[in-house]
Write an enzyme that holds these catalytic residues in place. Sequence first.
Site, PDB file in Angstrom:
ATOM      1  CG  ASP A  56       4.896  -6.983   0.066  1.00  0.00           C
ATOM      2  OD1 ASP A  56       5.255  -6.615   1.197  1.00  0.00           O
ATOM      3  OD2 ASP A  56       4.123  -6.321  -0.648  1.00  0.00           O
TER       4      ASP A  56
ATOM      5  CD  GLU B 266       7.015  -7.077   5.129  1.00  0.00           C
ATOM      6  OE1 GLU B 266       7.540  -5.999   5.485  1.00  0.00           O
ATOM      7  OE2 GLU B 266       5.943  -7.133   4.498  1.00  0.00           O
TER       8      GLU B 266
ATOM      9  CB  CYS C 288      16.636   0.471  -5.347  1.00  0.00           C
ATOM     10  SG  CYS C 288      17.008  -0.150  -7.009  1.00  0.00           S
TER      11      CYS C 288
ATOM     12  CB  CYS D 167      21.412   0.323  -6.836  1.00  0.00           C
ATOM     13  SG  CYS D 167      20.176   1.566  -6.358  1.00  0.00           S
TER      14      CYS D 167
ATOM     15  CB  CYS E  53      15.943   3.230  -8.347  1.00  0.00           C
ATOM     16  SG  CYS E  53      17.400   3.464  -7.292  1.00  0.00           S
TER      17      CYS E  53
ATOM     18  CB  CYS F 293      20.389   2.013 -10.491  1.00  0.00           C
ATOM     19  SG  CYS F 293      18.925   1.178  -9.828  1.00  0.00           S
TER      20      CYS F 293
ATOM     21  CG  ASP G 102       2.605  -4.596  -3.908  1.00  0.00           C
ATOM     22  OD1 ASP G 102       2.914  -3.861  -2.957  1.00  0.00           O
ATOM     23  OD2 ASP G 102       1.493  -4.598  -4.453  1.00  0.00           O
TER      24      ASP G 102
END
Length: 370
Positions: free
Chosen positions: A189, A273, A326, A329, A345, A348, A355
């Site tokens: 990232d 990305e 997330c 999950c 989250c 969960c 990041d």
Amino acid sequence: MGKVVKRAYKYRCYPTPEQAGQLNRTFGCVRKVYNLALDARTRAWAVDRQRSTYVQSSAWLTEWKRTEELAFLNEVSSVPLQQTLRHLQAGFAAFWDKRSRYPRFKAKRKSRASAEYTRSAFRWRDGQLTLAKMDAPLTVVWSRPLPSGAQPSTVTVSRDAAGRWFVSLLVDDPTVEPLPPLSTAVGMDAGITSLLTLSTGEKITNPRHERADRRKLAKAQRDLSRKGKDSANRAKARLVVARIHARIADRRRDHLHKLSTRLVRENQTVVIEDLSVRNMLRNHSLARAISDAAWTQLRSMIEYKAAWYGRTVIAVDRWHPSTKTCSACGRINTAMTLGVRAWTCPGCDAVHDRDVNAARNILAAGLAER
């Protein structure tokens, strides 16, 4: 046996005043021929709707040399002039394939000063390089050895804005071989606070090379702005600014080379990305920091080194919600705001560094596409 890789080795060179004068004339002629050919091809399409080719532009070059106005083109080697026509043809081909925009004219003070010589226009003997129209070899600082028995197929001579001269030799490099396969994969990232955040949790610090010299650069630019136009003092001040920029760029390039080599050597698959950096630079608050991070340059290095060493690079769609999803999950946190660095989250209760979580989601999305 794998395919032999063509690799360019770049060195500093120190031409004599006579050689520098000859090279500067060559740079000027290369730029002139490129602009003439671009103008002629553009007018041929605008007036007659005819798509010109390299063969036609080469015939035009022969005619231009016969005119009194452009007779000076005969004073330099013809090979760099032919090569610039080939580069223009490649630019048009990329435009027709919608890979780049329409070719633009070269400006004396903004375009890269360079000339490309093929084998018929230089002599390589006993580790010495002699270019066409020159009586003596160039003085080159061989900072690293060429591969044993290497014979350059192309030589490119260039001069940067700081007045430094370089020579780049394109050779077949048998030392570049695929690395042993690994089972590791990493997602990345890109950021500004941290240059890269890896899916392993590691954060690579952003060196901020431009910020280190920002005060010195600002002072040099203020001094430049006070000099009279076209004066000798302005030329000296411009050179000071260019040298600071060159020092920043050299440090940045060195860091990116080391980082990209490490990532490619340690991982079989690298997932990144597919960022649109050009559009991101329109954000005037972050444009300077994004430019200093040089994400596009880093991606280019990772891609060509991965091709060299038998690694895989996967680009994930830029619209993939990697930050808000997330990684444990898969639930998307629509309530998360941009300034949040860590979040929990709601599905969960997993606590995420923004990041690191994004890097893990990028990795998962890339492996799912494979």
